[in-house]
Design a protein around this motif. Structure first.
Motif, short mmCIF file in Angstrom:
data_model
loop_
_atom_site.label_atom_id
_atom_site.label_comp_id
_atom_site.label_asym_id
_atom_site.label_seq_id
_atom_site.Cartn_x
_atom_site.Cartn_y
_atom_site.Cartn_z
N LEU A 1 0.73 -1.14 0.02
CA LEU A 1 0.06 0.12 0.00
C LEU A 1 0.96 1.40 -0.17
CD1 LEU A 1 -2.91 -0.79 2.55
CD2 LEU A 1 -3.15 -0.30 0.08
N ALA A 2 0.35 2.13 -0.78
CA ALA A 2 1.10 3.50 -0.98
C ALA A 2 1.01 4.30 0.35
CB ALA A 2 0.53 4.40 -1.94
N ALA A 3 1.94 4.99 0.72
CA ALA A 3 1.86 5.78 1.87
C ALA A 3 0.37 6.79 2.09
CB ALA A 3 2.84 6.87 2.12
N GLY A 4 -0.20 6.62 3.08
CA GLY A 4 -1.59 7.32 3.53
C GLY A 4 -2.72 6.67 2.73
N ARG A 5 -2.75 5.40 2.33
CA ARG A 5 -3.71 4.30 1.82
C ARG A 5 -3.93 3.53 2.95
NH1 ARG A 5 -3.97 1.91 -3.80
NH2 ARG A 5 -5.98 1.49 -2.70
N HIS A 6 -5.19 3.03 3.15
CA HIS A 6 -5.40 1.97 4.31
C HIS A 6 -6.27 0.82 3.79
CE1 HIS A 6 -3.46 4.43 7.35
NE2 HIS A 6 -4.12 5.39 6.99
N ASP A 7 -6.87 0.99 2.69
CA ASP A 7 -7.68 -0.12 1.95
C ASP A 7 -7.33 -0.32 0.57
OD1 ASP A 7 -8.99 2.51 1.34
OD2 ASP A 7 -10.16 1.29 0.47
N ALA A 8 -7.85 -1.50 -0.05
CA ALA A 8 -7.56 -2.02 -1.52
C ALA A 8 -8.24 -3.13 -1.71
CB ALA A 8 -6.06 -2.01 -1.80
#
Length: 782
Positions: free
Chosen positions: A111-118
């Motif tokens: 996950l990229a920085a700042g992201r918490h879902d996918a």
């Protein structure tokens, strides 16, 4: 007339398609917002668990039983099928298929920085994954939710739409897009043709060929861990169903056309006025609705066009109502109705901007309930939720000139813009006073309290993140200062927080590299005039800072949970070294309350004894009264289990707590250790001597031994002898010794490995007692 009929048919079909397209776009937007809200809700739930002190300690110590139990409770409460903990080493804790576990184990790193879902694929299934870091305070792992996007999820989405559309999850199998859920049969390559070579249909509805015929479809790519989506949400509505409501109108137009052939000249204007213009109005309104504007058409008559206009207006009003409801949920807490963290940050940013322009001050108050976990554990989560609602009402009633928000869990925050005088202090005190009395919640009288941290802009920060962080640091200081108080931010708090984080990082490295050692301070039996044992004291020899005081690193180890691993090492090391001493030498080991409450502590003690071969009767566990603070039942059970093994139990720092006498009645300790604060003034203070005498008499009545700590001069020794104290330790006789020093001491005094030893008088142990160190060094050494 025929041309008018044809135009009418075309307009109707265009209008039907336009309405369906608008509803698809609206449904897609609604689904996007619901997914975002769901992800935010799951992240908040995971964040509550990740902030839990006991859970962080379990993750830090690798206590899988506690982690699995917490995850099971969280799954049941939040309603998700899969919950995991991913450690920094990539280990996955939680029940699921091996394929899903491997997929989950890689997501926090992708996950990229700042992201918490996918949204990711695992095998043939598609999952929405929500990740929340576990901070203690540095990142030690992640709580991960995995929600399968299956038939149940799709049916739930379909029910939210005003039209009976079909929602399908598509996954990319390497060669093309294929359905991951049932309900829609697509010919081979249909989705790829629909998307086009440049993916131009991703953001707008278009026609697609299905096994049942043509349908209007909208594709919504679902963000994955990379730039290329692994799955898409496909919304479809059959074209035949879209045109079905208009069949009667179409037939009527055809019949009207046939009749109108006879009256074409007379009826052409009338027909244009009664059909064409309303349809054009409906078409314009549908286009406006498709672009996101509120659209409504004037209802004229009660024919099909009029009923269509009524249906359109009803649909438009429903869409607006749903959007308003979604917008409210996006910016407000569902439990208390207060603004959530997102809206709070917006309001704080606006207040700071206005303060900069007008030269005003803005205060932020962070409020956290004291003992909220105990309320949840004692009365259940429904009562805890009810308490949070009552707290929101109480705080809002007192902060009428501010903005009250619930940030997460039991944490609330207040923004005070344009305040005058000492308003933040007065508000904080009034809130604390309000919780001094019990609160009636769900038929229970609950006594709770709160701690408050305050930061004031611009002095304590001029941006929302910095100001909120400083208020949180002040809240942490209030918790440290005894709870139920408020504290203002001070610049030193930030430096202290950074220093604490550095100590925690260094402690983790020290555990890994073996920078700890044990020193041993002799304990002297006053009746036999001989050494009867040693107390193990942990020392940290930092490679660059040198010897670090236990006063500095032990509290950090307890707060971060590292004390469990450190204490386990100390227990094993002390037992291993004591096995080399004469058989009548005991070893005393201090045990932290956090370590003692660990579910595996009894097993750790048994392992230390079995691996070292030490007789359990030679091990003495020293505990303080703090082990009883969270309930005496389990604590007493564990003490009796240890006693049954033959292990001695000593109550350390006696008299400095709140309920020492009740503990003595509950459990027959082998020894009471008299705190140095009573020993230091014993020679010249009659009241101190009386207290020591009372403790000695009390211990004698319960058939317990006594050990006086911190003996540093002959006058104290003489007083303790006269009072009848059993044993002593302190700098008068010996500083803490290294392993080599202990062995040399035992060798010099002729203490060999024999079961029976002749008493060795203290005067022969030390011909010249070492001079006491200065007070600061004494405190650091102990």
């Amino acid at each position: 007339m025929l041309a008018v009929g044809i135009v009418g048919q075309v307009m109707i079909e265009r209008h039907a398609q336009s309405s369906v397209r608008a509803e698809l776009v609206t449904s897609g937007s609604v689904f996007d917002r619901i997914r975002a809200l769901r992800a935010s809700s799951l992240a908040d739930s995971a964040d509550v668990l990740a902030r839990d002190f006991g859970f962080r300690a379990a993750v830090a110590s690798g206590d899988q039983a506690t982690i699995l139990s917490a995850l099971a409770n969280l799954r049941q409460r939040v309603g998700v099928p899969y919950a995991f903990v991913v450690t920094q080493d990539g280990d996955v804790i939680g029940g699921a298929s091996e394929t899903l576990r491997r997929t989950v184990g890689t997501i926090p790193y992708k996950l990229a920085a700042g992201r918490h879902d996918a949204t990711v694929t695992s095998g043939r299934a598609v999952y929405r994954v929500v990740v929340s870091p576990i901070l203690a305070p540095t990142e030690i792992g992640w709580v991960v939710f995995a929600v399968p996007l299956d038939e149940g999820e799709m049916q739930a989405l379909e029910k939210l739409s005003a039209i009976p559309l079909t929602a399908t999850i598509l996954r990319h199998d390497g060669t093309g897009w294929v359905p991951a859920t049932g309900g829609l049969r697509l010919p081979a390559g249909a989705v790829d043709r629909f998307m086009g070579a440049d993916g131009s249909h991703q953001d707008r509805p278009a026609l697609i060929r299905t096994s049942e015929g043509s349908a209007i479809a909208l594709a919504r790519p679902l963000a994955s861990t990379s730039d290329r989506p692994e799955a898409m949400l496909l919304l479809t509505y059959p074209l035949a169903k879209a045109l079905a409501p208009y069949r009667s109108l179409q037939i009527g137009i055809v019949l009207s056309g046939l009749i109108g052939l006879i009256l074409v000249l007379w009826g052409s204007d009338r027909l244009a006025g009664s059909i064409a213009r309303p349809i054009v109005a409906l078409d314009d309104a549908a286009r406006a609705l498709e672009e996101g504007s509120r659209a409504e058409v004037t209802v004229i008559g009660h024919d099909e066009i009029g009923r269509l206009a009524v249906s359109f207006n009803r649909m438009s009003a429903g869409i607006v109502e749903r959007e308003n409801r979604i917008a409210h949920l996006a910016f407000h807490d569902t439990l208390t109705g207060l603004p959530n963290r997102v809206l709070f940050r917006q309001q704080l940013d606006a207040a700071l901007g206005r303060a900069v322009r007008l030269g005003e001050q803005v205060a932020v108050l962070c409020l956290d309930l004291d003992g909220f976990k105990i309320v949840n554990d004692s009365f259940g989560h429904p009562t805890g939720d009810a308490l949070l609602r009552v707290v929101g009402e109480i705080v809002s009633a007192r902060a009428t000139d501010g903005i009250v928000a619930r940030l997460s869990g039991d944490e609330f925050a207040i923004v005070l813009p344009r305040f005058e005088g000492d308003r933040p202090r007065a508000l904080a005190q009034s809130i604390i006073d309000a919780f001094r009395e019990p609160v009636m919640v769900s038929g229970h009288s609950i006594l709770t309290g709160c701690s408050i941290g305050i930061a004031v802009a611009p002095g304590d920060g001029d941006d929302p993140s910095g100001l909120l962080k400083n208020a949180d640091l002040a809240l942490y200081r209030a918790k440290q200062d005894g709870r139920g108080v408020f504290r203002f931010f001070e610049p030193g708090l930030d430096a202290a927080a950074r220093r604490r984080r550095q100590i925690e990082l260094d402690l983790r490295e020290a555990l890994h590299k073996g920078q700890f050692r044990l020193d041993y301070q002799p304990i002297f039996d006053l009746k036999a005039d001989r050494i009867c044992g040693f107390e193990a004291l942990m020392r940290w020899d930092h490679p660059t800072r040198g010897l670090v005081s236990p006063v500095e690193f032990i509290p950090v180890a307890e707060e971060s949970g590292l004390i469990v691993a450190m204490g386990e090492w100390a227990l094993h090391e002390a037992c291993r070294e004591a096995q080399r001493w004469p058989e009548d030498m005991r070893i005393a080991v201090n045990v932290s309350a956090i370590q003692f409450r660990n579910s595996g502590f009894a097993n750790i003690v048994v392992q230390a004894l079995s691996r070292s071969g030490l007789d359990p009767r030679r091990l003495e566990i020293e505990i303080t009264e703090s082990v009883f603070l969270e309930g005496s039942g389990p604590t007493l059970d564990l003490l009796h289990r240890l006693r049954a093994l033959g292990i001695r139990i000593a109550l350390d720092d006696f008299g400095t707590g709140y309920s020492s006498l009740s503990y003595l009645r509950s459990f027959p300790f082998d020894k009471i250790k008299i705190d140095r604060s009573f020993v230091a003034p014993i020679a010249g203070d009659a009241s101190a001597a009386a207290i020591v005498r009372a403790i000695v008499d009390l211990a004698g009545a319960f058939h317990m031994e006594t050990t006086a700590e911190g003996v540093e001069d002959p006058e104290q020794l003489a007083a303790l002898r006269s009072q009848g104290c059993s044993s002593i330790q302190g700098y008068l006789f010996s500083r803490p010794l290294t392993v080599e020093g202990v062995r040399k001491l035992l060798q010099d005094q002729g203490m060999k490995r024999t079961p029976e030893l002749d008493p060795v008088p203290i005067e022969r142990v030390f011909a010249e007692p070492p001079k006491p160190l200065s007070a600061p060094l004494q405190a650091a050494g102990r």
